[in-house]
Design an enzyme around this catalytic site. Sequence first.
Site, PDB file in Angstrom:
ATOM      1  N   ARG A   1      18.323  26.601  -4.625  1.00 16.77           N
ATOM      2  CA  ARG A   1      19.081  26.909  -2.933  1.00 16.77           C
ATOM      3  C   ARG A   1      20.199  25.691  -3.243  1.00 16.77           C
ATOM      4  O   ARG A   1      21.212  25.304  -1.738  1.00 16.77           O
ATOM      5  CB  ARG A   1      17.993  26.182  -2.241  1.00 16.77           C
ATOM      6  CG  ARG A   1      18.223  25.705  -1.259  1.00 16.77           C
ATOM      7  CD  ARG A   1      16.855  25.348  -0.438  1.00 16.77           C
ATOM      8  NE  ARG A   1      17.070  25.264   1.246  1.00 16.77           N
ATOM      9  CZ  ARG A   1      16.782  25.759   2.484  1.00 16.77           C
ATOM     10  NH1 ARG A   1      16.782  27.599   1.983  1.00 16.77           N
ATOM     11  NH2 ARG A   1      17.490  25.694   3.691  1.00 16.77           N
TER      12      ARG A   1
ATOM     13  N   ILE B   1      21.961  27.451   7.185  1.00 21.77           N
ATOM     14  CA  ILE B   1      20.722  28.340   6.383  1.00 21.77           C
ATOM     15  C   ILE B   1      19.613  28.032   6.754  1.00 21.77           C
ATOM     16  O   ILE B   1      18.990  26.544   7.418  1.00 21.77           O
ATOM     17  CB  ILE B   1      21.458  27.988   5.342  1.00 21.77           C
ATOM     18  CG1 ILE B   1      20.425  28.382   4.066  1.00 21.77           C
ATOM     19  CG2 ILE B   1      21.432  26.497   4.975  1.00 21.77           C
ATOM     20  CD1 ILE B   1      20.616  27.808   2.445  1.00 21.77           C
ATOM     21  N   SER B   2      18.987  28.929   7.356  1.00 23.57           N
ATOM     22  CA  SER B   2      17.365  28.796   7.406  1.00 23.57           C
ATOM     23  C   SER B   2      16.536  27.902   6.921  1.00 23.57           C
ATOM     24  O   SER B   2      16.866  27.544   5.136  1.00 23.57           O
ATOM     25  CB  SER B   2      16.410  29.874   7.757  1.00 23.57           C
ATOM     26  OG  SER B   2      17.489  30.711   8.397  1.00 23.57           O
ATOM     27  N   GLN B   3      15.711  27.205   7.158  1.00 23.28           N
ATOM     28  CA  GLN B   3      14.320  26.294   6.690  1.00 23.28           C
ATOM     29  C   GLN B   3      13.546  26.973   5.362  1.00 23.28           C
ATOM     30  O   GLN B   3      13.671  28.152   5.998  1.00 23.28           O
ATOM     31  CB  GLN B   3      13.595  25.204   7.500  1.00 23.28           C
ATOM     32  CG  GLN B   3      12.747  26.118   8.092  1.00 23.28           C
ATOM     33  CD  GLN B   3      12.144  25.319   8.867  1.00 23.28           C
ATOM     34  OE1 GLN B   3      11.812  25.460  10.238  1.00 23.28           O
ATOM     35  NE2 GLN B   3      10.882  24.551   8.368  1.00 23.28           N
ATOM     36  N   PRO B   4      13.634  26.336   4.285  1.00 25.39           N
ATOM     37  CA  PRO B   4      13.261  27.415   3.486  1.00 25.39           C
ATOM     38  C   PRO B   4      12.089  28.030   3.713  1.00 25.39           C
ATOM     39  O   PRO B   4      11.285  29.301   3.087  1.00 25.39           O
ATOM     40  CB  PRO B   4      12.813  25.994   2.389  1.00 25.39           C
ATOM     41  CG  PRO B   4      14.009  25.544   1.879  1.00 25.39           C
ATOM     42  CD  PRO B   4      13.968  25.395   4.049  1.00 25.39           C
TER      43      PRO B   4
END
Length: 213
Positions: free
Chosen positions: A35, A61-64
Amino acid sequence: MVDPVRLRERMVREQIMARGVTDSSVLVAMKTIPRHLFVEEALAFKAYNDSPLPIGEGQTISQPYIVALMSELLEIEPGMTVLEIGTGSGYQAAVLAQMGADVFTVERIRKLFYTARKRFMDMRMFNVKLKLDDGTMGWPEQAPYDRIIVTAGGPEIPEPLIDQLAESGRMLIPVGETKRNQTLVLIEKKDGKIIRTDKGSCAFVDLVGSHGW
């Protein structure tokens, strides 16, 4: 920087598995994809935090956890074709490709498109194809798709995407009447009928285009 392999393992254990994601292919992909390579170098030390991060051009970028949750809800099987609307950094597409899907991803912002394309080339992820275009129109030339994932929130579900979803297909899309305040919606196409299931509140960047904001 601490060993990224250890950071990914902790991310999966504490942020994803702890919240109920159990799909083994999702967990393996999240442990595998680096990531930190999908954010700017100055933010790499935050890449495995439990939060979204800016990637430029007003996008994130979206949270995991959100990436893992949406990947699990899609119920990916190797060899499936997946249409992604909103390439962004490319991280979500990389996770799906790692799970064995053939990913077709559309990005409207030129800078993000070229940056993501270079990442995929450098990582030799040849099962990801990119297009620079209005994502709300889908990618009709490659349709139908077994799965569709939209990583931006709009006021409605774009009709072209419903048309491009295969029979027995699944689509995930954030939908809301106000910007940055949406419901994650699962769409299933069965016997020509559309079944809608709400999967909880969420907040995504705006879906911009002919069938968006």
